[in-house]
Scaffold this active site. Structure first.
Site, short mmCIF file in Angstrom:
data_model
loop_
_atom_site.label_atom_id
_atom_site.label_comp_id
_atom_site.label_asym_id
_atom_site.label_seq_id
_atom_site.Cartn_x
_atom_site.Cartn_y
_atom_site.Cartn_z
N ARG A 15 55.34 -17.50 -1.25
CA ARG A 15 55.17 -18.43 -2.05
C ARG A 15 56.52 -18.60 -2.99
O ARG A 15 57.36 -17.74 -2.72
CB ARG A 15 54.24 -18.23 -2.97
CG ARG A 15 52.72 -18.30 -2.44
CD ARG A 15 51.70 -17.89 -3.35
NE ARG A 15 51.76 -16.21 -3.21
CZ ARG A 15 50.78 -15.44 -4.10
NH1 ARG A 15 49.85 -16.03 -4.79
NH2 ARG A 15 51.06 -14.32 -4.02
N LYS A 74 55.29 -13.35 -7.82
CA LYS A 74 54.71 -11.77 -7.88
C LYS A 74 55.69 -10.80 -8.68
O LYS A 74 56.92 -11.32 -9.03
CB LYS A 74 54.86 -11.25 -6.23
CG LYS A 74 53.48 -11.81 -5.42
CD LYS A 74 52.31 -11.59 -6.21
CE LYS A 74 51.68 -10.24 -6.14
NZ LYS A 74 50.36 -9.94 -6.78
N TYR A 93 53.20 -13.25 -12.43
CA TYR A 93 52.30 -12.31 -12.28
C TYR A 93 52.93 -10.81 -12.42
O TYR A 93 53.88 -10.73 -11.70
CB TYR A 93 51.54 -12.46 -11.15
CG TYR A 93 50.59 -13.53 -10.72
CD1 TYR A 93 49.41 -13.72 -11.70
CD2 TYR A 93 50.80 -14.33 -9.80
CE1 TYR A 93 48.61 -14.67 -11.54
CE2 TYR A 93 49.91 -15.17 -9.63
CZ TYR A 93 48.91 -15.60 -10.22
OH TYR A 93 47.86 -16.69 -10.25
N HIS A 95 50.80 -7.67 -13.38
CA HIS A 95 49.91 -6.60 -12.99
C HIS A 95 50.57 -5.14 -13.40
O HIS A 95 50.64 -4.25 -12.60
CB HIS A 95 49.52 -6.71 -11.62
CG HIS A 95 48.81 -7.94 -11.18
ND1 HIS A 95 47.76 -8.32 -11.71
CD2 HIS A 95 49.44 -8.95 -10.34
CE1 HIS A 95 47.53 -9.47 -11.45
NE2 HIS A 95 48.35 -9.78 -10.44
N GLU A 117 48.61 -13.48 -15.57
CA GLU A 117 47.20 -13.11 -15.32
C GLU A 117 46.54 -12.89 -16.70
O GLU A 117 45.23 -12.76 -16.73
CB GLU A 117 47.14 -11.96 -14.54
CG GLU A 117 47.79 -10.47 -15.15
CD GLU A 117 49.11 -10.36 -14.91
OE1 GLU A 117 49.78 -9.09 -15.14
OE2 GLU A 117 49.68 -11.33 -14.36
N ASP A 269 45.28 -5.32 -6.43
CA ASP A 269 46.77 -5.34 -7.33
C ASP A 269 46.42 -5.03 -8.59
O ASP A 269 47.49 -4.69 -9.50
CB ASP A 269 47.03 -6.85 -7.44
CG ASP A 269 46.10 -8.10 -7.79
OD1 ASP A 269 44.96 -7.71 -8.36
OD2 ASP A 269 46.30 -9.08 -7.67
#
Length: 370
Positions: A15, A74, A93, A95, A117, A269
């Site tokens: 992506r 990511k 993101y 995380h 997120e 994740d």
């Protein structure tokens, strides 16, 4: 503002944070867009298309060095940590709760870390998590069905069954966006489907949605243990935004599952909801077997379908990226309290409570920053 996007380096992550359409929108708004050469190829976007959209193509290091804001998909990996610079905005993101090393890098480099997120919309939902949750939920059943095949060590069960045989049992822990989409796929395949959740109102909604084709169960540890034992495919999709996922499926429960059963832990994740999912796997090496049960614990499931995932994700992220670029991060967050909830790090401080709790770090409320 100078906005950059780079090629993802997570295993089999294809992506990209900005599509050519997103580059064009940012350029039209008066911003400069930098794209790492080759970054969009995995999603089907060539360098030539980015150039046509007005982007400048550079190396990864040049994009990091020159950009005021980096838009990714990511979380950055260790080779990228030393590319940050103070005051740089990282919109992706993150995380962070299970990632102490990344958190330390963001704090040390004084990065403005805005996490997809944890952003909320006016309805208090998670608008940037939902698109990928839909993809991951649907793929979890698709993947589980594949690994139930005998050649992968599975039970040799077709989830939908055939006339004269019982369909497989899919047990979904968590009835949110991931769980709902997993149930849609499982019902579509003709499996027996049970969704466990602690919220009776959510279960009532799912019962209406599926017209009684899904068993809806109010969960607790006793009930969860009973249903885990029955599962041919167990999908774990519990979410506490920005926080570590609680381990609701214990190792003792996993030991009761039949050999060749499959667990897909979509919550990996954020640490994972299954105690035996104690390591993150990759698309290159996606499974391991423990207590005779196949464990699939890939943290970037939607990365396997990058064209669909990139477009679905950037449809939602672009308006926020434009707001940050147009107004600057502080004014954009002041104007949008939901976007302000995405701020996880700034000026060497942690500004998201669940992250500070998980990593035992000092917490600075966002209100003190804005």
């Amino acid at each position: 503002m100078i906005v950059g996007t780079v090629k993802e380096i997570k295993d089999n992550e294809f992506r990209i944070g900005l599509t050519p359409a997103g580059c064009h929108a940012l350029k039209t708004a008066g911003h400069t867009v930098l794209v790492e050469k080759g970054a969009g190829e995995g999603s089907g976007f060539s360098d030539a298309i980015y150039k046509e959209a007005g982007a400048t193509l550079l190396s990864k290091r040049e994009v990091f060095d020159q950009s005021d804001m980096i838009v990714k998909v990511k979380e950055p990996l260790p080779p990228e940590y030393d590319m940050f610079h103070p005051g740089q905005i990282l919109f992706t993101y993150l995380h962070l709760a299970p990632e102490p090393a990344l958190t330390k890098a963001l704090l040390n480099h004084q990065v403005v870390g805005i996490a997809y997120e944890t952003i909320r919309d006016r309805n208090n939902t998670l608008p940037l998590l939902s698109p990928m949750s839909r993809v991951a939920g649907r793929m979890s059943v698709q993947l589980g069905a594949q690994y139930l095949e005998k050649q992968y060590g599975g039970k040799g069960v077709v989830l939908g069954g055939v006339p004269g045989t019982e369909p497989g049992q899919v047990v979904i822990i968590g009835g949110g966006t991931v769980g709902t989409n997993a149930a849609k796929m499982a019902v579509g395949l003709g499996a027996k489907v049970a969704v466990l959740d602690m919220n009776p109102e959510r279960l009532a909604y799912l019962d209406d949605m599926f017209g009684g084709r899904v068993e809806t169960i109010v969960s607790n540890s006793y009930i969860t243990a009973q249903w885990v034992k029955k599962a041919d495919l167990l999908v774990s999709c519990i979410l506490i935004p920005g926080a570590m996922t609680p381990k609701v499926v214990t190792e003792a429960m996993v030991k009761t599952m039949e050999p060749g059963s499959v667990i897909v832990d979509v919550a990996i994740d954020q640490g994972g909801g299954v105690e035996t999912c104690d390591k993150i796997t990759t698309h290159t090496d996606p499974i391991y077997i423990k207590h005779g049960v196949i464990h699939y614990a890939v943290a970037n499931i939607p990365g396997a379908v990058p064209r669909t995932s990139t477009i679905a994700l950037t449809n939602s992220t672009l308006p926020y990226a434009l707001s940050i670029a147009n107004k600057g991060w502080k004014k954009a967050l002041q104007d949008d309290p939901g976007l302000a909830k995405g701020l996880n790090t700034v000026d060497g401080k942690v500004t998201f409570k669940a992250v500070s709790d998980a990593l035992n770090l000092d917490y600075t409320p966002v209100e003190h920053i804005l």
